[in-house]
Design a protein around this motif. Structure first.
Motif, PDB file in Angstrom:
ATOM      1  N   ILE A  54      34.441  25.903  40.409  1.00 27.57           N
ATOM      2  CA  ILE A  54      35.794  26.412  40.197  1.00 27.57           C
ATOM      3  C   ILE A  54      35.758  27.632  39.287  1.00 27.57           C
ATOM      4  CG2 ILE A  54      38.008  25.884  39.072  1.00 27.57           C
ATOM      5  CD1 ILE A  54      37.597  22.970  40.167  1.00 27.57           C
ATOM      6  N   ASN A  55      35.008  27.556  38.199  1.00 25.30           N
ATOM      7  CA  ASN A  55      34.916  28.684  37.262  1.00 25.30           C
ATOM      8  C   ASN A  55      34.325  29.930  37.931  1.00 25.30           C
ATOM      9  OD1 ASN A  55      35.988  27.056  35.266  1.00 25.30           O
ATOM     10  ND2 ASN A  55      34.013  26.595  34.330  1.00 25.30           N
ATOM     11  N   LEU A  57      34.294  30.687  41.173  1.00 27.83           N
ATOM     12  CA  LEU A  57      35.250  31.215  42.147  1.00 27.83           C
ATOM     13  C   LEU A  57      36.423  31.904  41.457  1.00 27.83           C
ATOM     14  CD1 LEU A  57      35.140  28.327  44.745  1.00 27.83           C
ATOM     15  CD2 LEU A  57      34.498  30.709  45.175  1.00 27.83           C
ATOM     16  N   ASN A  58      36.897  31.331  40.362  1.00 23.66           N
ATOM     17  CA  ASN A  58      38.002  31.973  39.631  1.00 23.66           C
ATOM     18  C   ASN A  58      37.595  33.334  39.083  1.00 23.66           C
ATOM     19  OD1 ASN A  58      40.370  30.440  39.880  1.00 23.66           O
ATOM     20  ND2 ASN A  58      39.672  28.961  38.367  1.00 23.66           N
ATOM     21  N   ARG A  59      36.341  33.498  38.682  1.00 22.30           N
ATOM     22  CA  ARG A  59      35.880  34.809  38.216  1.00 22.30           C
ATOM     23  C   ARG A  59      35.837  35.811  39.375  1.00 22.30           C
ATOM     24  NH1 ARG A  59      32.384  31.639  34.881  1.00 22.30           N
ATOM     25  NH2 ARG A  59      30.637  32.035  36.260  1.00 22.30           N
ATOM     26  N   MET A  60      35.433  35.356  40.551  1.00 24.31           N
ATOM     27  CA  MET A  60      35.448  36.238  41.719  1.00 24.31           C
ATOM     28  C   MET A  60      36.881  36.657  42.048  1.00 24.31           C
ATOM     29  SD  MET A  60      32.782  34.594  44.405  1.00 24.31           S
ATOM     30  CE  MET A  60      31.368  33.677  43.838  1.00 24.31           C
ATOM     31  N   VAL A  61      37.789  35.697  41.999  1.00 26.22           N
ATOM     32  CA  VAL A  61      39.200  35.981  42.270  1.00 26.22           C
ATOM     33  C   VAL A  61      39.737  36.970  41.238  1.00 26.22           C
ATOM     34  CG1 VAL A  61      41.514  34.968  42.293  1.00 26.22           C
ATOM     35  CG2 VAL A  61      39.635  33.820  43.493  1.00 26.22           C
ATOM     36  N   GLN A  62      39.394  36.772  39.984  1.00 20.53           N
ATOM     37  CA  GLN A  62      39.835  37.680  38.922  1.00 20.53           C
ATOM     38  C   GLN A  62      39.376  39.111  39.214  1.00 20.53           C
ATOM     39  OE1 GLN A  62      38.320  36.683  35.038  1.00 20.53           O
ATOM     40  NE2 GLN A  62      39.303  38.416  34.066  1.00 20.53           N
ATOM     41  N   CYS A  63      38.167  39.252  39.689  1.00 21.41           N
ATOM     42  CA  CYS A  63      37.640  40.575  40.046  1.00 21.41           C
ATOM     43  C   CYS A  63      38.468  41.190  41.170  1.00 21.41           C
ATOM     44  CB  CYS A  63      36.180  40.434  40.467  1.00 21.41           C
ATOM     45  SG  CYS A  63      35.445  41.947  41.067  1.00 21.41           S
TER      46      CYS A  63
END
Length: 193
Positions: A54-55, A57-63
């Motif tokens: 989850i962490n 993927l959330n960093r990819m989404v943030q990018c």
């Protein structure tokens, strides 16, 4: 040696400071033409625990949100880069989408969105393998969905480049997709914000 390192760091900072605003201008130009910017992230299967996945993927989404200014974001939480887009996320037993931030759905949701869209779409992924490595599948995907006009591959943190693929150019020249056939080493897309 230290002087050379300082020159490299200075050059890197200057490149980042210049490339991101240029990239934002490019995205804003598409938005001014009424394009929807659709971000896509995927994570390969792995042994990490659910929270770590989850962490990441959330960093990819943030990018995708911060650098690519995506309007919609879709995620495949566990698939290979070589898997066809149509086969991804059909079985969502271990899906983590509900725990992700700013995500509009999985790959199947993205396909449905693109299929139903009345607006032109620009699909953005972080690095080539962040989308897929199967060039024939990508060509078929582009051919099938007429509103998918542009694909942008953001590799700014890796090599200070944004790769743009226009629908008509791709349909006229399949070999233009050869950069997608690239799985040489693993790039940690969640760490290149």
């Amino acid at each position: 040696m230290l002087k050379l390192l300082l020159l490299f760091v200075e050059s890197l900072v200057e490149n980042i400071a210049n490339y991101v605003p240029k990239y934002h201008n490019q995205i804003n130009s598409l938005k001014s033409k009424d394009y929807v910017i659709v971000g896509y992230a995927r994570k390969s299967p792995g042994q990490e625990d659910r929270q770590k996945r989850i962490n990441i993927l959330n960093r990819m989404v943030q990018c995708l949100v911060e650098r690519s200014m995506c309007d919609k974001i879709f995620v495949s939480s566990s698939c290979l880069a070589s898997d066809s887009l149509a086969s991804r996320d059909i079985d969502n037993e271990n899906d983590v989408l509900a725990d992700l931030t700013r995500v509009d759905g999985n790959t199947q949701s993205m396909i449905s969105y693109i299929s139903a869209s009345e607006q032109d779409i620009c699909l953005v992924a972080v690095d080539f393998v962040g989308l897929l490595t199967n060039t024939n599948d990508l060509y078929s995907f582009i051919s099938k969905y007429e509103k998918l006009k542009t694909i942008i591959i953001d590799s700014l943190p890796v090599n200070h480049k944004v790769h743009v693929f226009q629908r008509e150019a791709v349909l006229n020249n399949l070999s233009s997709l050869t950069p997608f056939d690239c799985r040489s080493k693993c790039i940690q897309r969640s760490k290149i914000i």
